[in-house]
Scaffold this motif. Structure first.
Motif, PDB file in Angstrom:
ATOM      1  N   ARG A  51      26.218  16.581  37.847  1.00 32.54           N
ATOM      2  CA  ARG A  51      26.743  17.924  37.682  1.00 32.54           C
ATOM      3  C   ARG A  51      27.207  18.166  36.249  1.00 32.54           C
ATOM      4  NH1 ARG A  51      26.584  20.292  42.258  1.00 32.54           N
ATOM      5  NH2 ARG A  51      26.646  19.051  44.168  1.00 32.54           N
ATOM      6  N   LEU A  52      27.087  19.421  35.830  1.00 33.39           N
ATOM      7  CA  LEU A  52      27.647  19.819  34.555  1.00 33.39           C
ATOM      8  C   LEU A  52      29.162  19.794  34.655  1.00 33.39           C
ATOM      9  CD1 LEU A  52      24.689  21.046  34.460  1.00 33.39           C
ATOM     10  CD2 LEU A  52      25.642  22.687  32.813  1.00 33.39           C
ATOM     11  N   ARG A  53      29.805  19.406  33.608  1.00 33.11           N
ATOM     12  CA  ARG A  53      31.255  19.353  33.588  1.00 33.11           C
ATOM     13  C   ARG A  53      31.828  20.729  33.256  1.00 33.11           C
ATOM     14  NH1 ARG A  53      32.446  14.363  29.691  1.00 33.11           N
ATOM     15  NH2 ARG A  53      30.926  15.509  28.407  1.00 33.11           N
ATOM     16  N   PRO A  54      33.115  20.955  33.574  1.00 34.97           N
ATOM     17  CA  PRO A  54      33.719  22.258  33.275  1.00 34.97           C
ATOM     18  C   PRO A  54      33.560  22.672  31.821  1.00 34.97           C
ATOM     19  CG  PRO A  54      35.172  20.993  34.703  1.00 34.97           C
ATOM     20  CD  PRO A  54      34.044  20.070  34.324  1.00 34.97           C
ATOM     21  N   ARG A  55      33.638  21.710  30.913  1.00 33.86           N
ATOM     22  CA  ARG A  55      33.474  22.015  29.493  1.00 33.86           C
ATOM     23  C   ARG A  55      32.091  22.592  29.215  1.00 33.86           C
ATOM     24  NH1 ARG A  55      33.776  17.391  24.807  1.00 33.86           N
ATOM     25  NH2 ARG A  55      33.648  18.749  22.969  1.00 33.86           N
ATOM     26  N   ASP A  56      31.062  22.037  29.891  1.00 30.02           N
ATOM     27  CA  ASP A  56      29.698  22.549  29.708  1.00 30.02           C
ATOM     28  C   ASP A  56      29.573  23.976  30.232  1.00 30.02           C
ATOM     29  OD1 ASP A  56      28.882  20.048  28.714  1.00 30.02           O
ATOM     30  OD2 ASP A  56      28.507  19.301  30.729  1.00 30.02           O
ATOM     31  N   ILE A  57      30.196  24.229  31.387  1.00 31.53           N
ATOM     32  CA  ILE A  57      30.152  25.570  31.965  1.00 31.53           C
ATOM     33  C   ILE A  57      30.802  26.565  31.014  1.00 31.53           C
ATOM     34  CG2 ILE A  57      30.748  26.973  33.963  1.00 31.53           C
ATOM     35  CD1 ILE A  57      28.804  24.678  34.519  1.00 31.53           C
ATOM     36  N   GLY A  58      31.888  26.147  30.375  1.00 29.49           N
ATOM     37  CA  GLY A  58      32.558  27.021  29.425  1.00 29.49           C
ATOM     38  C   GLY A  58      31.667  27.388  28.255  1.00 29.49           C
ATOM     39  N   VAL A  59      30.895  26.423  27.765  1.00 27.51           N
ATOM     40  CA  VAL A  59      29.965  26.694  26.665  1.00 27.51           C
ATOM     41  C   VAL A  59      28.909  27.713  27.093  1.00 27.51           C
ATOM     42  CG1 VAL A  59      28.176  25.696  25.189  1.00 27.51           C
ATOM     43  CG2 VAL A  59      30.318  24.466  25.550  1.00 27.51           C
ATOM     44  N   LEU A  60      28.341  27.508  28.274  1.00 31.40           N
ATOM     45  CA  LEU A  60      27.313  28.423  28.765  1.00 31.40           C
ATOM     46  C   LEU A  60      27.885  29.817  29.019  1.00 31.40           C
ATOM     47  CD1 LEU A  60      25.504  26.044  31.288  1.00 31.40           C
ATOM     48  CD2 LEU A  60      24.645  26.791  29.057  1.00 31.40           C
ATOM     49  N   ALA A  61      29.162  29.884  29.437  1.00 28.86           N
ATOM     50  CA  ALA A  61      29.765  31.166  29.795  1.00 28.86           C
ATOM     51  C   ALA A  61      29.927  32.075  28.588  1.00 28.86           C
ATOM     52  CB  ALA A  61      31.115  30.944  30.463  1.00 28.86           C
ATOM     53  N   VAL A  62      30.223  31.495  27.420  1.00 30.69           N
ATOM     54  CA  VAL A  62      30.483  32.338  26.240  1.00 30.69           C
ATOM     55  C   VAL A  62      29.237  32.513  25.374  1.00 30.69           C
ATOM     56  CG1 VAL A  62      32.909  31.700  26.185  1.00 30.69           C
ATOM     57  CG2 VAL A  62      31.261  30.359  24.864  1.00 30.69           C
ATOM     58  N   GLU A  63      28.150  31.837  25.725  1.00 31.29           N
ATOM     59  CA  GLU A  63      26.922  31.998  24.941  1.00 31.29           C
ATOM     60  C   GLU A  63      26.380  33.410  25.112  1.00 31.29           C
ATOM     61  OE1 GLU A  63      22.980  29.390  24.018  1.00 31.29           O
ATOM     62  OE2 GLU A  63      23.489  29.681  26.124  1.00 31.29           O
ATOM     63  N   SER A  64      25.853  33.968  24.034  1.00 30.91           N
ATOM     64  CA  SER A  64      25.275  35.306  24.076  1.00 30.91           C
ATOM     65  C   SER A  64      24.100  35.363  23.107  1.00 30.91           C
ATOM     66  CB  SER A  64      26.321  36.351  23.682  1.00 30.91           C
ATOM     67  OG  SER A  64      26.717  36.190  22.330  1.00 30.91           O
ATOM     68  N   ALA A  65      23.393  36.488  23.125  1.00 28.66           N
ATOM     69  CA  ALA A  65      22.255  36.651  22.224  1.00 28.66           C
ATOM     70  C   ALA A  65      22.689  36.612  20.764  1.00 28.66           C
ATOM     71  CB  ALA A  65      21.540  37.971  22.524  1.00 28.66           C
ATOM     72  N   SER A  66      23.925  37.059  20.483  1.00 28.78           N
ATOM     73  CA  SER A  66      24.411  37.054  19.103  1.00 28.78           C
ATOM     74  C   SER A  66      25.117  35.750  18.738  1.00 28.78           C
ATOM     75  CB  SER A  66      25.373  38.229  18.874  1.00 28.78           C
ATOM     76  OG  SER A  66      26.506  38.127  19.720  1.00 28.78           O
ATOM     77  N   ALA A  67      25.363  34.902  19.712  1.00 22.43           N
ATOM     78  CA  ALA A  67      26.018  33.619  19.435  1.00 22.43           C
ATOM     79  C   ALA A  67      25.422  32.523  20.316  1.00 22.43           C
ATOM     80  CB  ALA A  67      27.524  33.719  19.653  1.00 22.43           C
ATOM     81  N   PRO A  68      24.137  32.192  20.135  1.00 27.42           N
ATOM     82  CA  PRO A  68      23.528  31.098  20.907  1.00 27.42           C
ATOM     83  C   PRO A  68      24.153  29.772  20.504  1.00 27.42           C
ATOM     84  CG  PRO A  68      22.028  31.840  19.188  1.00 27.42           C
ATOM     85  CD  PRO A  68      23.180  32.798  19.196  1.00 27.42           C
ATOM     86  N   ARG A  69      24.257  28.852  21.453  1.00 31.58           N
ATOM     87  CA  ARG A  69      24.980  27.610  21.224  1.00 31.58           C
ATOM     88  C   ARG A  69      24.023  26.421  21.157  1.00 31.58           C
ATOM     89  NH1 ARG A  69      30.528  28.239  22.383  1.00 31.58           N
ATOM     90  NH2 ARG A  69      30.748  26.056  21.746  1.00 31.58           N
ATOM     91  N   HIS A  70      23.156  26.435  20.175  1.00 31.37           N
ATOM     92  CA  HIS A  70      22.313  25.270  19.947  1.00 31.37           C
ATOM     93  C   HIS A  70      22.443  24.809  18.504  1.00 31.37           C
ATOM     94  CE1 HIS A  70      19.608  28.874  19.444  1.00 31.37           C
ATOM     95  NE2 HIS A  70      19.536  28.337  18.232  1.00 31.37           N
ATOM     96  N   ASN A  71      22.285  23.518  18.312  1.00 31.03           N
ATOM     97  CA  ASN A  71      22.280  22.916  16.980  1.00 31.03           C
ATOM     98  C   ASN A  71      20.847  22.646  16.569  1.00 31.03           C
ATOM     99  OD1 ASN A  71      25.265  21.935  16.158  1.00 31.03           O
ATOM    100  ND2 ASN A  71      25.012  21.844  18.374  1.00 31.03           N
ATOM    101  N   ALA A  72      20.645  22.560  15.263  1.00 33.62           N
ATOM    102  CA  ALA A  72      19.311  22.262  14.750  1.00 33.62           C
ATOM    103  C   ALA A  72      19.416  21.323  13.556  1.00 33.62           C
ATOM    104  CB  ALA A  72      18.579  23.546  14.359  1.00 33.62           C
ATOM    105  N   THR A  73      18.347  20.597  13.328  1.00 33.47           N
ATOM    106  CA  THR A  73      18.237  19.716  12.167  1.00 33.47           C
ATOM    107  C   THR A  73      16.863  19.922  11.553  1.00 33.47           C
ATOM    108  OG1 THR A  73      19.665  18.051  13.192  1.00 33.47           O
ATOM    109  CG2 THR A  73      18.323  17.335  11.342  1.00 33.47           C
TER     110      THR A  73
END
Length: 486
Positions: A4-26
């Motif tokens: 299961r996803l942890r509460p912290r993960d759910i929080g990240v997904l909850a605030v993600e939006s088209a103007s603030a996507p939550r991915h990292n890149a290299t």
């Protein structure tokens, strides 16, 4: 057995939006000469190493009715060709063209119906080079169960490790009724499952409320005829587009400055960023009145048995520092930054840079991913900037025999934060990746130039050293202004 996803993960997904996507890149740049490193070879390499990061073949499945947190399940339609993509620049592609393409790619959110990552093989760079852009969601790379894919693709010698093809077969995806039954079973056998679900819902409500209140305050401030409440040159409502600016510097310069003035390389890097922000702010039409410091969160590694250990061997926590952008002296700025970190160093919890640099694989990509999560967890504490500085190995690394020449982190922007900076040292160089909102910080290239000038300004303070040329910031500001008025 699903996880299961942890509460912290759910929080990240909850605030993600088209103007603030939550991915990292290299972004990694390679010299493929003599190695045969091409798109097909990258696909083969990823196919070989992905077994080390099995979550890269899993997607998120929601539990009907929200009875429990979503679970990670094998993607029955996993398609490596979908995730590893091919792109090209018109030859000979410049660095500016490369990072304009990178900015467009990182602006797009990942598809939540598939495993949350993508990789791009980019051809056509000048001097025959190629680039690999990897992009992974924050909930995918938690640093505990999963490291970043880039960490397992690189080798320390030109001779790659022998290929082995696992016989992976996806487990059958659970049906909706199966997900419900699993949630009930977990709730009975482990009450923490129900508690986690309740905590996740509460955290989502709190984060959403914070976002709504922040937007309301901005609107009320604007209607009042003044600046929106809490507005800062580095903040404000975000667009859905990004700019990515990079700077390459020499590690020896930081060592020389450290030797002259004390502190450590980390202090010198942050003092350089403080000087760059100062030069950039002074070059803008708006005044610096009221902007004497930039409140900055800096994720750091610590030794603490009471905190959750990451795959990097130590917990990572947020440390807050006020970058002294109002100070005119570069040496005083450096001493102020060093003093700000003195308390952290004196606790004995700090982890030495050479220890982090010696972690197997290319750990900086994982550290940056965890650092972004740490910054996101602290967004309610009112900082203006996040900076993640990660020491990497000081010897060459290779992908399928091709030598990696440069590496740049690309951090996500948090809601209301128009700028984020990642720094990676590798093979005698220090690489800056600056992520900026395309509309709010139209002159991000000027900030990149200011990084070089701030470092040169510190180098000028070393006795007996020839002075570096000046005047570049003014020229860069002039170019940016002319672009804006066209």
């Amino acid at each position: 057995m699903t996880e299961r996803l942890r509460p912290r993960d759910i929080g990240v997904l909850a605030v993600e939006s088209a103007s603030a996507p939550r991915h990292n890149a290299t972004v990694e740049i390679f010299d493929p000469a003599g190695s045969g490193f091409d798109y097909a070879r990258l696909v083969e390499l990823v196919g070989d190493r992905i077994s080390f990061v099995p979550r890269y073949r899993q997607r998120i499945a929601k539990v009907p009715g929200g009875l429990a947190n979503p679970v990670w399940v094998d993607d029955p339609d996993f398609d490596l060709g979908y995730h590893v993509r091919r792109s090209a620049l018109p030859r000979p592609g410049s660095c500016e063209q490369l990072f304009e393409l990178v900015a467009r790619i990182v602006s797009r959110p990942l598809d939540r119906h598939r495993p949350l990552w993508e990789a791009y093989f980019i051809e056509g760079l000048e001097h025959g080079r190629v680039a690999v852009l990897s992009k992974s969601h924050e909930v995918l790379v938690d640093g505990v169960h999963t490291v970043d894919l880039a960490q397992v693709l690189l080798d320390r010698t030109p001779d790659p490790r022998p290929m082995h093809h696992d016989d992976w077969r996806p487990l059958s995806a659970p049906s909706p009724m199966g997900l419900v039954a699993g949630a009930i079973n977990d709730a009975v056998s482990g009450p923490v499952t129900a508690l986690d679900a309740a905590r996740s819902r509460l955290d989502t409500v709190v984060r959403s409320a914070d976002s709504i209140l922040g937007q309301a305050a901005s609107v009320i401030g604007a209607l009042g005829g003044g600046r929106p409440a809490g507005e800062h040159p580095l903040g404000g409502p975000l667009s859905q587009q990004r700019r990515v600016v990079t700077v390459r510097t020499d590690l020896q310069d930081y060592l020389d400055i450290r030797k002259e003035h004390g502190g450590d390389v980390h202090d010198v890097i942050l003092a350089t960023i403080a000087g760059a922000l100062r030069g950039w702010l002074l070059g803008r039409s708006e005044s610096m009145s009221g902007v004497r410091h930039v409140r900055t969160v800096v994720p750091v590694s610590v030794s603490d048995r009471d905190l959750e250990t990451t795959s990097l061997g130590s917990p990572i926590v947020a440390y807050f520092v006020d970058l002294p952008v109002g100070e005119s002296s570069p040496v005083v700025r450096l001493h102020q930054v060093s003093y700000a970190f003195k308390a952290h160093k004196e606790t004995g919890r700090g982890v030495a840079a050479n220890r982090l640099a010696g972690i197997a694989g290319f750990a900086p990509s994982t550290f940056h991913a965890i650092g972004a999560r740490v910054a996101g967890d602290e967004v309610r504490r009112g900082f203006q900037l996040s900076v993640t500085n990660v020491p990497g190995p000081q010897s060459p690394l290779y992908a399928a025999g091709a030598r990696m020449l440069e590496t740049y982190p690309v951090h996500p922007l948090l809601p209301g934060h128009a700028l984020a900076i990642g720094v990676t040292s590798y093979d005698g160089r220090v690489f800056y990746g600056i992520t900026a909102d395309r509309d709010r910080i139209h002159d991000a290239d000027v900030l990149g130039q200011c990084v070089s000038d701030a470092l040169a300004e510190l180098l000028d303070t070393i006795g007996g050293r020839a002075r570096a040329p000046r005047g570049r910031v003014k020229k860069a500001v002039k170019r940016a202004t002319s672009k804006k008025t066209r």
